[in-house]
Design a protein around this motif. Structure first.
Motif: not given
Length: 482
Positions: A41, A44-45, A48, A219, A360-361, A364
């Protein structure tokens, strides 16, 4: 065999201790998450929101602050702030210098009002201190309750329109026009202008790529869009003659002879001496000026409402609310955010704020501060990518700026479009931020319009004491300080 067995046992014990430590710090089981999920997560953040590492230095270097120092400051400011959020508040939220506030800092306070960047940093510091005081008292609740939702939504949308205008200008898509103020540029133009490399077609392509990839939930959509546009710029540099690129007189001092992009490598050991020219250079005394009150108020308002909106949205998605709807740890997260703004000033950053990309995180699986700590460590590692940041053409990154602007403007959908006294002040706020090239002016016009319309419509009881006070302040600003 005994030694091997003992070694394995020791290794297992160490791993168990590590897991136990993380469990105690972040309460992973209580939040129904795992270390692996939190790490993914965080990644992912970071992917982003990592565009800020490249975009913030490009914008703020227009003030005369050194690009290299700003890049390091952005990475370190974001890293420290996000780790504070993770360790203190245990929230899965990433923080970094605020988009919109960096543009207001650069083009309104320094470029428009003529203050030095040191005094502008002093104003950021003062707004941060006020934010901290509000976070530890009931002033925060009073502020959030006093300002109508329509104006709060308009501030986000207005900052978005302001950023969009800047992005269109930097890519070269729009240009100054003596008859119509602005006009569409020659979309086949490739060269260098006063703001750096210009390629309207490639800048627009960068935006379109990011938008399409984001819609398809690819992604790293923003980074991919920037990378593809940069690769095209590289190809043009290699394949086309240098006289293909038109260099304006104002750009001859910095335009590279090779074309759009000069390869400088991808990684390098950071030289932290680059921070020295901007580290703790805020002129706090110089910021104690009556004319800067609207500036400090603007930094404060945009920061606090943007932060509150982001944190509440993340709390809802991360299930951080109890059965009574109370948000667990909201007070701590607001304190962490406000303290980060003050710390960011030391590095030469505009207000550091929570990023909506944190959602976004959370999507996830991120639920705890371990996600934030992961984001912070990745930002800290970003200091090794200075050569890459120096190499990216501005129009490739500005495509991301236009995309972020579109996202921020979507907040207008929350307005009550059946009530003129609600949507008219909001639209006025949004439009005036871009057309006067000042977030402060947009907020001022919005408050004045809101108060006058409510009174004229016989709804003066809907105007809070806070709105009345700020309306009087902004009218005085236009009369005495304009």
């Amino acid at each position: 065999m005994e030694q091997v067995s003992k070694s394995c046992e020791n290794q297992t014990e160490e791993q168990t201790d590590d897991v136990g430590l993380l469990e105690r710090l972040f309460k992973l089981t209580q939040h129904n998450t795992t270390i692996k999920t939190e790490l993914m997560a965080g990644l992912t953040t970071f992917v982003t929101m990592s565009y800020i590492m490249f975009l913030n230095p490009i914008i703020m270097s227009k003030t005369g602050m050194p690009f290299d120092g700003l890049f390091l400051a952005t990475c370190l400011g974001a890293a420290i702030a996000t780790i504070i959020m993770g360790m203190y508040a245990n929230w899965p939220v990433g923080l970094a210098p605020g988009m919109g506030l960096n543009a207001f800092f650069t083009f309104s306070v320094v470029g428009g009002m003529g203050y030095s960047w040191q005094i502008a940093l002093g104003a950021v510091f003062l707004s941060g201190v006020i934010f901290v005081l509000m976070s530890v008292t009931r002033l925060r609740e009073w502020m959030l309750d006093s300002i109508p939702m329509s104006l709060r939504l308009a501030m986000t949308a207005g900052v978005g329109l302001f950023l969009g205008f800047i992005g269109l200008r930097f890519t070269g898509i729009i240009v100054a026009n003596p008859d119509n103020v602005v006009a569409l540029a020659d979309m086949t133009h490739f060269g260098f202008g006063a703001f750096g490399p210009e390629a309207p077609a490639l800048g627009f392509l960068s935006f379109l790529l990011i938008a399409v990839l984001s819609y398809r939930k690819v992604f790293g959509a923003v980074l991919i869009g920037i990378a593809v546009t940069t690769f095209i710029a590289f190809a043009m540099t290699w394949l086309l003659p240098t006289d293909f690129f038109v260099v304006a007189e104002a750009a001859k001092s910095f335009a590279p002879e090779s074309g759009f992009v000069a390869y400088k490598g991808l990684l390098a050991i950071p030289d932290f001496a680059a921070l020295e020219p901007i580290f703790w250079k805020a002129d706090i005394v110089g910021a104690f000026e009556v004319a800067l009150i609207p500036v400090i108020v603007t930094f404060l308002f945009v920061n606090i409402f943007d932060t509150a909106g982001t944190l509440m949205g993340v709390a809802e998605r991360a299930n951080l609310q109890d059965e009574n709807g109370k948000i667990e740890g909201l007070s701590k997260s607001l304190k962490a955010d406000s303290i980060s703004s003050v710390i960011g000033t030391a590095f030469g950053c505009p207000p550091v704020t929570s990023y909506v990309e944190s959602a976004a995180g959370v999507a996830a699986g991120g639920r705890t501060g371990l996600t934030a700590v992961t984001i912070g460590l990745l930002f800290a590692a970003g200091v090794f990518f200075l050569p890459l940041a120096q190499m990216l053409p501005g129009f490739a990154v500005d495509g991301a700026l236009i995309y972020v602007a579109m996202l921020m403007m979507s907040s207008l959908k929350g307005l009550d479009w059946d009530d003129l006294t609600e949507y008219a002040p909001a639209v006025c706020t949004t439009v005036m931020m871009a057309f006067t090239f000042s977030i402060a002016n947009g907020i001022a016009f919005g408050f004045i319009t809101y108060t006058v319309l409510k009174v004229g419509a016989g709804k003066s009881n809907q105007v809070s004491n806070g709105v009345w006070a700020l309306t009087v302040l902004f009218i005085a600003k236009f009369i005495f300080l304009n």
